[in-house]
Structure formats: structure tokens, C-alpha cells
Motif scaffolding. Structure first.
Motif, PDB file in Angstrom:
ATOM      1  N   GLY A 151       4.574   1.403  -1.468  1.00 52.75           N
ATOM      2  CA  GLY A 151       5.526   1.463  -2.560  1.00 52.75           C
ATOM      3  C   GLY A 151       6.923   1.053  -2.160  1.00 52.75           C
ATOM      4  N   HIS A 196      -1.953  -2.445 -12.417  1.00 56.27           N
ATOM      5  CA  HIS A 196      -3.159  -1.654 -12.686  1.00 56.27           C
ATOM      6  C   HIS A 196      -3.222  -1.081 -14.090  1.00 56.27           C
ATOM      7  CE1 HIS A 196      -5.413  -1.541  -8.951  1.00 56.27           C
ATOM      8  NE2 HIS A 196      -4.266  -1.502  -8.315  1.00 56.27           N
ATOM      9  N   SER A 199       2.453   2.873  -7.396  1.00 51.15           N
ATOM     10  CA  SER A 199       3.679   3.251  -6.680  1.00 51.15           C
ATOM     11  C   SER A 199       4.897   2.414  -7.044  1.00 51.15           C
ATOM     12  CB  SER A 199       3.450   3.207  -5.173  1.00 51.15           C
ATOM     13  OG  SER A 199       3.087   1.905  -4.765  1.00 51.15           O
ATOM     14  N   ARG A 209       2.337   0.035 -14.106  1.00 55.17           N
ATOM     15  CA  ARG A 209       2.266   0.697 -12.807  1.00 55.17           C
ATOM     16  C   ARG A 209       1.498  -0.240 -11.886  1.00 55.17           C
ATOM     17  NH1 ARG A 209       4.152   5.626 -13.035  1.00 55.17           N
ATOM     18  NH2 ARG A 209       4.218   6.708 -15.030  1.00 55.17           N
ATOM     19  N   CYS A 210       2.139  -0.600 -10.790  1.00 54.81           N
ATOM     20  CA  CYS A 210       1.590  -1.643  -9.929  1.00 54.81           C
ATOM     21  C   CYS A 210       1.356  -1.147  -8.503  1.00 54.81           C
ATOM     22  CB  CYS A 210       2.560  -2.821  -9.873  1.00 54.81           C
ATOM     23  SG  CYS A 210       2.918  -3.552 -11.488  1.00 54.81           S
ATOM     24  N   GLU A 211       0.409  -1.795  -7.866  1.00 58.05           N
ATOM     25  CA  GLU A 211       0.118  -1.564  -6.453  1.00 58.05           C
ATOM     26  C   GLU A 211       0.719  -2.708  -5.657  1.00 58.05           C
ATOM     27  OE1 GLU A 211      -3.783  -1.315  -3.501  1.00 58.05           O
ATOM     28  OE2 GLU A 211      -4.063  -1.604  -5.658  1.00 58.05           O
ATOM     29  N   GLY A 241       0.778  -1.231   0.000  1.00 54.78           N
ATOM     30  CA  GLY A 241       0.000   0.000   0.000  1.00 54.78           C
ATOM     31  C   GLY A 241       0.809   1.280   0.000  1.00 54.78           C
ATOM     32  N   HIS A 301      -0.478   8.051  -5.702  1.00 51.30           N
ATOM     33  CA  HIS A 301       0.233   6.966  -6.378  1.00 51.30           C
ATOM     34  C   HIS A 301      -0.003   5.594  -5.737  1.00 51.30           C
ATOM     35  CE1 HIS A 301       2.397   9.636  -9.053  1.00 51.30           C
ATOM     36  NE2 HIS A 301       2.493  10.459  -8.024  1.00 51.30           N
ATOM     37  N   VAL A 302      -1.034   5.469  -4.918  1.00 49.30           N
ATOM     38  CA  VAL A 302      -1.286   4.212  -4.218  1.00 49.30           C
ATOM     39  C   VAL A 302      -1.360   3.023  -5.171  1.00 49.30           C
ATOM     40  CG1 VAL A 302      -3.013   2.937  -2.878  1.00 49.30           C
ATOM     41  CG2 VAL A 302      -2.365   5.233  -2.190  1.00 49.30           C
ATOM     42  N   THR A 303      -2.063   3.175  -6.284  1.00 50.54           N
ATOM     43  CA  THR A 303      -2.215   2.056  -7.214  1.00 50.54           C
ATOM     44  C   THR A 303      -1.145   2.039  -8.303  1.00 50.54           C
ATOM     45  OG1 THR A 303      -3.736   3.261  -8.646  1.00 50.54           O
ATOM     46  CG2 THR A 303      -4.707   1.976  -6.838  1.00 50.54           C
TER      47      THR A 303
END
Length: 181
Positions: free
Chosen positions: A49, A124, A65, A152-154, A47, A61-63
Motif C-alpha cells: 500500500g 478490485h 490498500s 479500492r486497488c491492490e 502488496g 487490506h492487501v487487495t
């Protein structure tokens, strides 16, 4: 969640940068680094990064980071543009892996395990290239990286990633080898 399908990969680069270096106009050039950016290992927190990265703990940038990119994408750009080797670090992606078609994994949950426990990520959206790529990689790199810029990943779990051999686990089997583009 059980992720039964395994793919051996190599983690070739790990980047955690405390600053945005591509600010302003690309024609002005990147901001000089004020701290070490390339690492032998990084800490990923669920959650939040990559510890020490400019996007760590940023709500916006949560999803997104953690960015993951295929080394083969950078090599494709070099071949296409005839530049010779390019520096994958200039893409500013956190994790560069060899042997994984990450661009085909949008919406997938996957884990990367380099020997210190698996770090689970949710891919994501694409990490679309920007105009800076024409300045820091080579003229034409921005266009050449379209649909090859990574994801771009969480981060869903916490852990440590190290350079070198690793295993990626996915819920679905990979049906084709990594494209050489």
C-alpha cells in the motif's frame, strides 16, 4: 504486462494518513489529525500500500490498500447538493485524479505514471461511501457518492506518485470521456 492505451490525467490530491479519523459515530465528528495527511508525493509499495497510511501492510487490506477516486465525483456532489466547493481530502481516498472514470474500471489493471516510473494497480472493488460523508462533506453526500466513490486497488508494483500531470495506461481503450455525472 504491456498497457498500451494512455490517458492524460492530473493527480490533484495524495493522502497518506497514519490514523483512522472516522471512528465511532459520525454524529460525534471525526478524530483530529495527529500527523500530516496531505502530501506532494507518496511512496506505493507492491502488496503493501501507501507508505505511512493506516492500511499499509495490513493483511485485511492487501487487495484494497490504495484508494483512487475521480475529482469529478466530488464536484458532482457539490453541484447536486448545491453546497459550493467541497474538500476532496474529506473522502479519505489516497489518490484523487482528474480526467479518469475510475469507477468504470473495476477488475482492470492500470498504471499511473507521474514522471518517476509507473505504479501498477489492480482495481478490485468499489470504495463505497459511508455515512460519514453526510457529516464531513454535506448532508446527502453519502447517497450522491453511490457508484462514484472510487475504487479500492491492490498495488502490483512499487513507485512514487507526485501531484500534477500524469499518464494512466490501461489494457483497454477508454471509449468515452470522463462523465461529468
Amino acid at each position: 504486462m504491456r498497457l498500451p492505451f494512455e490517458t492524460p490525467v492530473t493527480i490533484e490530491l495524495l493522502l497518506a494518513s497514519p490514523q483512522h479519523r472516522y471512528e465511532g459515530r459520525p454524529s460525534d465528528g471525526p478524530v483530529d489529525a495527529t500527523a500530516r495527511e496531505l502530501h506532494d508525493s507518496i511512496q506505493v509499495r507492491a502488496g503493501l500500500g501507501v507508505v505511512g497510511d493506516r492500511h499499509f501492510g495490513q493483511r485485511a487490506h492487501v487487495t484494497a490498500s490504495v484508494t483512487v477516486m475521480a475529482a469529478e465525483s466530488v464536484e458532482y456532489v457539490a453541484r447536486t447538493l448545491g453546497t459550493g466547493p467541497l474538500l476532496a481530502a474529506d473522502t479519505r481516498r489516497n489518490i484523487i485524479v482528474r480526467g479518469l472514470d475510475i469507477d468504470a474500471m473495476r477488475g482492470e489493471t492500470f498504471s499511473i505514471d507521474s514522471g518517476h516510473g509507473a505504479v501498477t494497480l489492480l482495481a478490485h472493488r468499489p470504495a463505497n461511501p459511508c455515512g460519514w460523508m453526510d457529516v464531513v462533506l454535506a448532508p446527502g453526500a453519502h447517497r450522491a457518492l453511490r457508484q462514484r466513490g472510487g475504487m479500492r486497488c491492490e498495488p502490483l508494483t512499487s513507485g512514487t506518485l507526485l501531484l500534477g500531470p500524469a499518464i494512466v495506461r490501461r489494457a483497454v481503450a477508454s471509449t468515452a470521456p470522463v462523465p461529468l455525472f
